[in-house]
Enzyme design. Structure first.
Site, mmCIF file in Angstrom:
data_model
loop_
_atom_site.group_PDB
_atom_site.id
_atom_site.type_symbol
_atom_site.label_atom_id
_atom_site.label_comp_id
_atom_site.label_asym_id
_atom_site.label_seq_id
_atom_site.Cartn_x
_atom_site.Cartn_y
_atom_site.Cartn_z
ATOM 1 N N PHE A 150 49.242 97.292 66.204
ATOM 2 C CA PHE A 150 50.518 97.833 65.384
ATOM 3 C C PHE A 150 51.811 97.611 66.214
ATOM 4 C CE2 PHE A 150 49.894 101.954 67.687
ATOM 5 C CZ PHE A 150 51.360 102.268 68.158
ATOM 6 N N LYS A 174 44.395 89.047 60.800
ATOM 7 C CA LYS A 174 44.110 90.631 60.163
ATOM 8 C C LYS A 174 45.225 91.437 60.794
ATOM 9 C CE LYS A 174 42.776 94.316 60.565
ATOM 10 N NZ LYS A 174 43.516 95.469 60.597
ATOM 11 N N GLU A 177 46.848 97.715 59.918
ATOM 12 C CA GLU A 177 47.013 98.224 58.406
ATOM 13 C C GLU A 177 48.550 99.116 58.476
ATOM 14 O OE1 GLU A 177 44.771 98.530 60.431
ATOM 15 O OE2 GLU A 177 43.571 100.504 60.526
ATOM 16 N N SER A 227 43.247 98.419 71.490
ATOM 17 C CA SER A 227 42.953 99.477 72.308
ATOM 18 C C SER A 227 41.501 99.030 72.967
ATOM 19 C CB SER A 227 42.587 100.738 71.534
ATOM 20 O OG SER A 227 41.583 100.618 70.601
ATOM 21 N N CYS A 282 51.929 97.861 76.033
ATOM 22 C CA CYS A 282 50.595 97.752 76.681
ATOM 23 C C CYS A 282 51.081 97.315 78.248
ATOM 24 C CB CYS A 282 49.693 96.618 76.500
ATOM 25 S SG CYS A 282 50.449 95.045 76.248
ATOM 26 N N GLU A 376 45.324 106.044 78.774
ATOM 27 C CA GLU A 376 46.544 105.686 78.015
ATOM 28 C C GLU A 376 47.172 106.683 76.972
ATOM 29 O OE1 GLU A 376 45.795 102.355 75.423
ATOM 30 O OE2 GLU A 376 47.682 101.326 76.270
HETATM 31 P P1 NAD Z 1 43.666 99.505 67.731
HETATM 32 O O1 NAD Z 1 42.608 99.215 68.693
HETATM 33 O O2 NAD Z 1 43.438 100.938 67.117
HETATM 34 O O3 NAD Z 1 43.832 98.609 66.473
HETATM 35 C C1 NAD Z 1 43.725 97.103 66.747
HETATM 36 C C2 NAD Z 1 43.171 96.591 65.590
HETATM 37 O O4 NAD Z 1 41.829 96.813 65.462
HETATM 38 C C3 NAD Z 1 43.810 96.709 64.472
HETATM 39 O O5 NAD Z 1 44.110 95.641 63.603
HETATM 40 C C4 NAD Z 1 42.827 97.777 63.783
HETATM 41 O O6 NAD Z 1 42.869 97.786 62.169
HETATM 42 C C5 NAD Z 1 41.645 97.310 64.113
HETATM 43 N N1 NAD Z 1 40.467 98.264 64.341
HETATM 44 C C6 NAD Z 1 40.910 99.810 64.378
HETATM 45 N N2 NAD Z 1 39.840 100.535 64.537
HETATM 46 C C7 NAD Z 1 38.831 99.772 64.487
HETATM 47 C C8 NAD Z 1 37.173 99.781 64.368
HETATM 48 N N3 NAD Z 1 36.723 101.066 64.421
HETATM 49 N N4 NAD Z 1 36.478 98.681 64.177
HETATM 50 C C9 NAD Z 1 37.038 97.488 64.048
HETATM 51 N N5 NAD Z 1 38.296 97.223 64.136
HETATM 52 C C10 NAD Z 1 39.203 98.377 64.226
HETATM 53 O O7 NAD Z 1 45.039 99.413 68.392
HETATM 54 P P2 NAD Z 1 46.484 99.923 67.953
HETATM 55 O O8 NAD Z 1 46.563 101.293 67.976
HETATM 56 O O9 NAD Z 1 46.715 99.001 66.698
HETATM 57 O O10 NAD Z 1 47.282 99.335 69.076
HETATM 58 C C11 NAD Z 1 47.476 99.967 70.413
HETATM 59 C C12 NAD Z 1 46.604 99.600 71.436
HETATM 60 O O11 NAD Z 1 46.715 98.030 71.613
HETATM 61 C C13 NAD Z 1 46.977 99.963 72.773
HETATM 62 O O12 NAD Z 1 45.788 100.757 73.460
HETATM 63 C C14 NAD Z 1 47.793 98.891 73.459
HETATM 64 O O13 NAD Z 1 47.496 99.119 74.881
HETATM 65 C C15 NAD Z 1 46.918 97.860 73.036
HETATM 66 N N6 NAD Z 1 47.805 96.673 73.239
HETATM 67 C C16 NAD Z 1 47.262 95.876 74.376
HETATM 68 C C17 NAD Z 1 48.126 94.502 74.324
HETATM 69 C C18 NAD Z 1 47.394 93.787 75.737
HETATM 70 O O14 NAD Z 1 47.826 92.698 75.779
HETATM 71 N N7 NAD Z 1 46.319 93.937 76.291
HETATM 72 C C19 NAD Z 1 49.011 94.181 73.853
HETATM 73 C C20 NAD Z 1 49.391 95.379 72.766
HETATM 74 C C21 NAD Z 1 48.771 96.401 72.507
#
Ligand code: NAD
Length: 485
Positions: A150, A174, A177, A227, A282, A376
């Site tokens: 997001f 994808k 959401e 994450s 991140c 985090e």
């Molecule tokens: P998230 O892991 O909750 O969601 C990421 C994606 O995974 C979304 O599209 C979501 O729909 C999907 N998802 C969520 N739960 C799931 C599940 N149980 N099974 C399968 N798919 C699932 O992350 P977020 O809250 O959207 O974003 C924040 C996180 O992203 C932070 O931890 C941040 O550090 C990380 N991030 C990392 C980088 C990097 O380059 N390392 C860059 C941007 C964000």
């Protein structure tokens, strides 16, 4: 509801899903109901994969110099629509308008890089024996998928879209959401830029679609950004089906501040790094290790933090759940004996009472066992730990399981070099609070911040989105023979 419900984008058209599961898209700025996003099913994913599969033969056979013409046009469209894209980004994600403009500018830079790919993937050719030539070619993989988080509704999709597609692949994305509107807007611009139908597809949804992407036999490669918990699940699931996978996870970035650091520059960098995009980057500074007596710099960091005003130069955090989680971390640190120097809890912005804000927060006297030191937080919070030596600071940095970024603030070049060598992170800054490598350098962390080989952007992305074909040819028998030919 401000906008019509979000639709999937399959084979060049916006289409509905049969699923009646949906979520609301709420603006973190003020709590306004922006739209609804459908939770698609495997049937929708199958349709997208079929469209991408059908488009692949013609797209992959189009010469790369022609393929990138789409991205020259896309770049001018991003420039033309910058203001509108930035407003939408700010509305659905909660970041400030200025931060959203910077995000779209970064999309433009990412697209510029993709237009240079013909020069970078020209392959190699060498006469390896008498009259025998070896040649390498970068061949696209087929249908690939990109799953995004997001916190950068436009930038993270653009980490993968221009490179993967310019290199000849067809893509299914994808979106998160929580922020699906920007991605839909990008689809319109890609179509306007001349991208053939089926090359780029969007399937909205949650874990059901992510799992279906990992399992789908028609998808060759999966990139994921989000994450660490989900990055691990996606990496394991996609590779269990023998897919190529690269999964970027969360972070806990450490800034090491030495007593000889330039006070003003350091304070400004630390405050900007911890609070930019409301700490939801991140690459955000989340922990600071004060080496020796740097009280004069900590005072200045607090002064800088107090200049950051929620609703003005600080955006909202994504939702109420996030706001409460961040506040819980601060409460817990306080209970455990840490000192809250600047307190961002219970922040309300006048006229935007439905928004979810946390003010800049500086916590001092944190110890390495506290959860604010280890986990985090993903909010505008910096946890300060104190040490006497650089090696103690490095031990704290090295012990954290993540490894996205680390920075040092000092005027001593030898010490900076020592820290570059010893820090356990993929991206290191010296007197730079957010050490994002700009194109053509690639973006990617280490340890629990990334699973898979290579990085997601820049030159490294070429290896991820293509496979190498090696051909050995001889057309001139008169060239003679040696042991290899
Ligand atoms: P998230 O892991 O909750 O969601 C990421 C994606 O995974 C979304 O599209 C979501 O729909 C999907 N998802 C969520 N739960 C799931 C599940 N149980 N099974 C399968 N798919 C699932 O992350 P977020 O809250 O959207 O974003 C924040 C996180 O992203 C932070 O931890 C941040 O550090 C990380 N991030 C990392 C980088 C990097 O380059 N390392 C860059 C941007 C964000």
């Amino acid at each position: 509801m401000k906008y019509s419900p979000v639709q999937n984008f399959i084979n060049g058209k916006f289409v509905n899903t049969d699923s009646d599961r949906k979520l609301s898209v709420i603006s973190p700025l003020d709590g306004n109901h922006l739209s609804d996003v459908p939770m698609s099913t495997t049937k929708d994913l199958n349709a997208a994969v079929q469209a991408a599969k059908t488009a692949f033969p013609a797209w992959s056979k189009t010469p790369i110099k022609e393929r990138v013409q789409v991205f020259f046009k896309y770049k001018t469209l991003l420039e033309k629509h910058l203001k509108e894209l930035a407003e939408l980004c700010s509305e659905e994600n909660g970041k400030t308008y200025g931060e959203s403009v910077a995000e779209i500018e970064k999309c433009i830079e990412l697209t510029e890089f993709a237009t240079s790919l013909p020069q970078l993937v020209s392959g190699e050719i060498l006469e390896v024996s008498k009259g025998v030539e070896c040649r390498t070619e970068h061949v696209p993989l087929g249908v690939v998928a990109s799953i995004v988080p997001f916190n950068f509704p436009s930038m993270v999709p653009n980490w993968t879209i221009p490179n993967a597609i310019a290199l000849g692949n067809c893509m299914i994305i994808k979106p998160s959401e929580k922020v699906p509107l920007s991605c839909a807007r990008l689809a319109i611009l890609l179509k306007e830029a001349g991208l053939p139908d089926g090359v780029f597809n969007i399937v909205n949804g949650d874990s059901e679609i992510v799992n279906a992407i990992c399992d789908h036999p028609g998808i060759e490669a999966v990139s994921f950004v989000g994450s660490t918990k989900i990055a691990k699940l996606v990496y394991q699931r996609a590779t269990s089906h023998f897919k190529r996978a690269l999964a970027l996870g969360g972070a806990k970035n450490h800034l090491m501040v030495l007593p000889d650091a330039k006070p003003d520059m350091t304070a400004q960098n630390v405050a900007a790094s911890m609070s930019g995009c409301a700490g939801q980057r991140c690459m955000a500074a989340s922990a600071m290790v004060a080496v020796g007596n740097v009280d004069h710099i900590i005072n200045k960091i607090c002064d800088e933090a107090k200049k950051i005003v929620p609703g003005e130069n600080l955006g909202a955090v994504i939702n109420k759940e996030s706001q409460e989680r961040i506040e819980r971390y601060i409460d817990e640190a306080e209970k455990q004996g840490a000192k809250i120097l600047v307190d961002g809890r219970k922040t309300k912005v006048k006229g935007k009472e439905g928004g979810t804000y946390v003010g800049p927060t500086v916590i001092d006297y944190v110890t390495p066992e506290m959860s604010v030191a280890k986990e985090e937080i993903f909010g505008p919070v910096i946890s300060i730990m104190r040490t006497n030596t650089v090696d103690e600071a490095l031990a704290i940095e090295n012990a954290n399981p993540y490894g996205n970024a680390a920075s040092v603030f000092t005027q001593n070049g030898g010490m900076a070099r020592y820290i570059i060598e010893k820090a356990s992170a993929g991206m290191i800054g010296v007197n730079v609070g957010v050490p994002v490598p700009r194109e053509p350098f690639s973006f990617g962390g280490w340890n629990e911040s990334k699973f898979g080989v290579g990085d997601i952007t820049g030159k490294s992305s070429i290896e991820f989105w293509t496979k190498l074909k090696k051909s050995t040819t001889k057309w001139n028998p008169e060239a003679g023979v040696n042991w290899m030919s």
